[in-house]
Design an enzyme around this catalytic site. Structure first.
Site, PDB file in Angstrom:
ATOM      1  N   LYS A  68       0.794  -1.220   0.000  1.00 51.75           N
ATOM      2  CA  LYS A  68       0.000   0.000   0.000  1.00 51.75           C
ATOM      3  C   LYS A  68       0.833   1.280   0.000  1.00 51.75           C
ATOM      4  O   LYS A  68       0.283   2.368  -0.140  1.00 51.75           O
ATOM      5  CB  LYS A  68      -0.956   0.018   1.203  1.00 51.75           C
ATOM      6  CG  LYS A  68      -1.902  -1.161   1.283  1.00 51.75           C
ATOM      7  CD  LYS A  68      -2.766  -1.373   0.058  1.00 51.75           C
ATOM      8  CE  LYS A  68      -3.806  -0.321  -0.121  1.00 51.75           C
ATOM      9  NZ  LYS A  68      -4.835  -0.756  -1.124  1.00 51.75           N
TER      10      LYS A  68
HETATM   11  N1  PMP Z   1      -3.215  -7.762   1.875  1.00 52.16           N
HETATM   12  C1  PMP Z   1      -3.167  -6.851   2.856  1.00 52.16           C
HETATM   13  C2  PMP Z   1      -2.589  -7.224   4.177  1.00 52.16           C
HETATM   14  C3  PMP Z   1      -3.680  -5.567   2.639  1.00 52.16           C
HETATM   15  O1  PMP Z   1      -3.655  -4.650   3.633  1.00 52.16           O
HETATM   16  C4  PMP Z   1      -4.251  -5.247   1.388  1.00 52.16           C
HETATM   17  C5  PMP Z   1      -4.829  -3.894   1.188  1.00 52.16           C
HETATM   18  N2  PMP Z   1      -6.179  -3.789   1.616  1.00 52.16           N
HETATM   19  C6  PMP Z   1      -4.294  -6.239   0.394  1.00 52.16           C
HETATM   20  C7  PMP Z   1      -3.733  -7.467   0.671  1.00 52.16           C
HETATM   21  C8  PMP Z   1      -5.006  -6.050  -0.928  1.00 52.16           C
HETATM   22  O2  PMP Z   1      -4.549  -5.018  -1.713  1.00 52.16           O
HETATM   23  P1  PMP Z   1      -5.510  -4.098  -2.574  1.00 52.16           P
HETATM   24  O3  PMP Z   1      -6.204  -3.151  -1.641  1.00 52.16           O
HETATM   25  O4  PMP Z   1      -4.599  -3.409  -3.508  1.00 52.16           O
HETATM   26  O5  PMP Z   1      -6.512  -4.964  -3.282  1.00 52.16           O
END
Ligand code: PMP
Length: 486
Positions: A68
């Site tokens: 992120k």
């Molecule tokens: N895994 C974790 C631990 C996350 O914090 C996130 C972000 N919400 C994701 C996966 C998924 O990423 P995205 O928001 O880009 O779909």
């Protein structure tokens, strides 16, 4: 919202100021975002007998330790360019996780204040982590309705209105979120694999990662397979949005970046498989992934098992297991939630012996007390868990319990109690125990508790009483310990 050109993997903010520095010195932490390594998961591949090559994109090497960081930076740069975030402004976002860390890092570098709104169910370490970067954290009660002025949603909205020069990135609807991955993660993967990547697997939360990477890779080669990994129960794989325990992935709504035109498959993975895979990756590869990383690897292994020797499957590791030491990597937590099995006679054995698992009997908090009494009488039981929603439940959806003794007293005091909602006479939750834990442990707990709530795979599955245990003991099983029922 207007968006500027996304940053590319070579152009970084601050490049202009870096001219007098030795090449090995980054001008600021922001230049360290992205360019994460790709590593082969050789030991896991060998254990699984894979013909395809399996590699992991290590987003943990971003300064904030997660995938992120990239969208956090992109959202801020784009908001600055659009004039939505002005010098001295304040970033306000409801987030408890990785996005908050990324935003806090960018805010520190670029001179903004940050206010993060989160609920009181968030682990204290997460609050401390964001405060460590100088962010303000506002904690709201989780147990209030969304329209309550104290709720997470209301507080975030009020803070945006009240705070001068507030900017809310809103990662679920912000096009800069997927754009960050189109601009950097995708090109990195293409370059690192020399264009040989055939499959990309990642967990989906806001869908920024999967959609952003897919946009770039499909433009290079439309044959590349894009597979989203999703917790069982989430809407992306056809669930209702609950219940699951893996954090950071899965949703109960479809974020703006969700785009099935770009996905070739969505694989649902259970909490149990996600957590056991996270533990296996740590022990086999020496890479500490979190629960959602374990979920992504579990999905990637399914993809890789069906792939051929020329295929190169890449799985994205979104964050580190360090943030989950008290859960996924804690043996007691795993056992109590029914994710692991002890060697001695277990509750699963006892339940099997007494006729196999029965449906969990429960009442909703808004049902009248009279109905709870009916359920107890019809089924010959003396306590019931009180659960929000419909089965299967998450352990956190169990609000408490009702007990015949308490109900009898309440009804004796005032007959009108019978028509009140169950929540007005709610008693404490029953102690929990994992289905794979030893019968001996249940015996210990039942010295003081009248009944236990048994969890299997993270979900409440039945109630265990003293008479259930006695039924098991009647068959003369050796419990392998020196404890006795007294
Ligand atoms: N895994 C974790 C631990 C996350 O914090 C996130 C972000 N919400 C994701 C996966 C998924 O990423 P995205 O928001 O880009 O779909």
């Amino acid at each position: 919202m207007s968006s500027t050109e996304p940053m590319s993997s070579t152009e970084r903010p601050g490049d202009a100021e870096s001219t007098d520095l030795p090449a090995g010195v980054a001008p600021s932490v922001l230049e360290l975002f992205g360019n994460t390594p790709l590593v082969r998961l050789g030991r896991l591949s060998e254990e699984e007998g894979l013909a395809a090559t399996l590699a992991m994109k290590m987003e943990t090497t971003n300064p904030g330790g997660s995938t992120k960081d990239r969208p956090a930076l992109q959202m801020i740069l784009d908001a600055e360019a659009a004039g939505e975030l002005v010098p001295g402004g304040t970033i306000v976002e409801p987030t408890s996780g990785n996005t908050g860390v990324g935003l806090a890092i960018v805010a520190a570098q670029r001179g903004y204040d940050c206010i993060f709104v989160m609920t009181d169910k968030v682990a204290p370490e997460k609050v401390d982590l964001l405060r460590a970067y100088g962010a303000e954290v506002v904690v709201c009660p989780v147990a209030v309705a969304p329209e309550d002025p104290e709720s997470y949603y209301s507080v975030a909205e009020r803070l945006v209105e009240e705070t001068p020069n507030a900017y809310r990135p809103n990662q679920y609807a912000n096009p800069s979120n997927p754009a960050a991955h189109t601009a950097s993660t995708g090109p990195e993967l293409w370059a690192q694999t020399e264009g040989r990547i055939t499959h990309f697997v990642a967990g989906a939360g806001t869908c920024g990662t999967i959609t952003g990477v897919a946009t770039y890779l499909k433009a290079q080669n439309p044959e590349i397979q894009i597979i989203a990994a999703d917790p069982e129960g989430s809407v992306f794989s056809g669930g209702s949005g609950r219940p699951y325990l893996v954090e950071g992935v899965g949703e109960d709504f479809f974020p703006d970046a969700w785009n099935t035109d770009l996905y070739d498959g969505i694989i649902a993975v259970s909490d149990a498989d996600s957590f056991s895979m996270a533990r296996r990756v740590a022990r086999t590869e020496g890479i500490l992934v979190g629960g959602s990383g374990g979920m992504a690897v579990a999905a990637a292994l399914r993809v890789a098992a069906a792939a051929g020797p020329d295929d190169l499957v890449v799985v994205l590791n979104p964050d580190s297991g360090r943030g989950y030491l008290s859960k996924v990597f804690n043996d007691d937590w795993m056992a109590n939630f029914g994710f692991t099995t002890s060697s001695g006679p277990t509750l699963a054995d006892a339940i099997e012996r007494s006729g196999g698992p029965r449906d969990l009997l429960y009442v909703n908090p808004e049902q009248p007390v009279r109905e709870a009494i009916d359920v107890m009488r019809t089924n010959g039981i003396s306590q019931l868990p009180v659960c929000k929603n419909t089965p299967p439940f998450a352990a956190a959806e169990v609000m408490g319990s009702v007990d015949e003794l308490v109900l009898m007293r309440a009804a004796a005091d005032d007959r009108a109690t019978l028509d009140l909602p169950v929540e007005s006479v709610l008693g404490p939750s029953l102690p929990t125990i994992g289905i794979g834990q030893e019968v001996n442990l249940a015996i210990e707990q039942l010295r003081t508790a009248t009944a236990l709530l048994v969890l299997g795979g993270g979900r409440p599955c039945c109630i265990l009483t003293r008479s259930d245990v006695l039924e098991f003991l009647e068959f003369g099983d050796d419990l392998g310990g020196d404890r006795h029922v007294d």
